[in-house]
Design a protein around this motif. Structure first.
Motif, PDB file in Angstrom:
ATOM      1  N   LEU A  80     -34.522 -55.708 -55.315  1.00  4.46           N
ATOM      2  CA  LEU A  80     -35.014 -55.381 -53.978  1.00  4.46           C
ATOM      3  C   LEU A  80     -35.058 -56.640 -53.126  1.00  4.46           C
ATOM      4  CD1 LEU A  80     -37.989 -53.073 -54.997  1.00  4.46           C
ATOM      5  CD2 LEU A  80     -35.702 -52.378 -54.321  1.00  4.46           C
ATOM      6  N   VAL A  85     -37.859 -55.658 -48.265  1.00  2.00           N
ATOM      7  CA  VAL A  85     -38.311 -54.394 -48.850  1.00  2.00           C
ATOM      8  C   VAL A  85     -39.574 -54.624 -49.678  1.00  2.00           C
ATOM      9  CG1 VAL A  85     -37.729 -52.528 -50.451  1.00  2.00           C
ATOM     10  CG2 VAL A  85     -36.042 -53.313 -48.795  1.00  2.00           C
ATOM     11  N   ASN A 132     -42.397 -54.916 -47.320  1.00  4.57           N
ATOM     12  CA  ASN A 132     -42.726 -53.602 -46.774  1.00  4.57           C
ATOM     13  C   ASN A 132     -43.474 -52.752 -47.793  1.00  4.57           C
ATOM     14  OD1 ASN A 132     -41.468 -54.375 -44.448  1.00  4.57           O
ATOM     15  ND2 ASN A 132     -39.677 -53.077 -44.707  1.00  4.57           N
ATOM     16  N   ALA A 192     -37.976 -47.195 -52.591  1.00  9.79           N
ATOM     17  CA  ALA A 192     -37.217 -48.406 -52.280  1.00  9.79           C
ATOM     18  C   ALA A 192     -35.896 -48.429 -53.035  1.00  9.79           C
ATOM     19  CB  ALA A 192     -38.046 -49.645 -52.608  1.00  9.79           C
ATOM     20  N   GLY A 234     -36.418 -48.416 -47.155  1.00 10.44           N
ATOM     21  CA  GLY A 234     -37.023 -49.736 -47.152  1.00 10.44           C
ATOM     22  C   GLY A 234     -37.706 -50.142 -45.875  1.00 10.44           C
ATOM     23  N   THR A 235     -37.680 -49.286 -44.847  1.00 10.53           N
ATOM     24  CA  THR A 235     -38.341 -49.676 -43.598  1.00 10.53           C
ATOM     25  C   THR A 235     -39.846 -49.472 -43.724  1.00 10.53           C
ATOM     26  OG1 THR A 235     -38.243 -47.502 -42.566  1.00 10.53           O
ATOM     27  CG2 THR A 235     -36.314 -48.943 -42.278  1.00 10.53           C
TER      28      THR A 235
END
Length: 69
Positions: A3, A7, A10, A41, A46-47
């Motif tokens: 990741l 991400v 987040n 994720a 991923g936002t």
């Protein structure tokens, strides 16, 4: 899957969102929320908005499990 730092950051925000809610700080709830965030994720969500929605949905499910015990 690796990741990105964005991400991961987040995901931490999503977890923090849930810790502010009732029952969001207990270990079992955090584990369930973290699992859902990781799955999201890994699936490409991923936002901040996407992960916040996942965290809140996971929190709702964890709360239902917590209240039923």
């Amino acid at each position: 899957m690796t990741l990105s730092d964005r991400v991961k950051s987040n995901m931490e925000f999503g977890e923090e969102t849930c810790r502010e809610l009732p029952h969001g700080g207990d270990q079992e709830s955090r584990r369930l929320i973290a699992e859902q965030l990781l799955q999201a994720a890994e699936a490409g969500q991923g936002t901040l908005g996407e992960l916040r929605r996942v965290a809140l949905r996971a929190f709702a499910n964890a709360t239902k499990l917590h209240d039923s015990n």
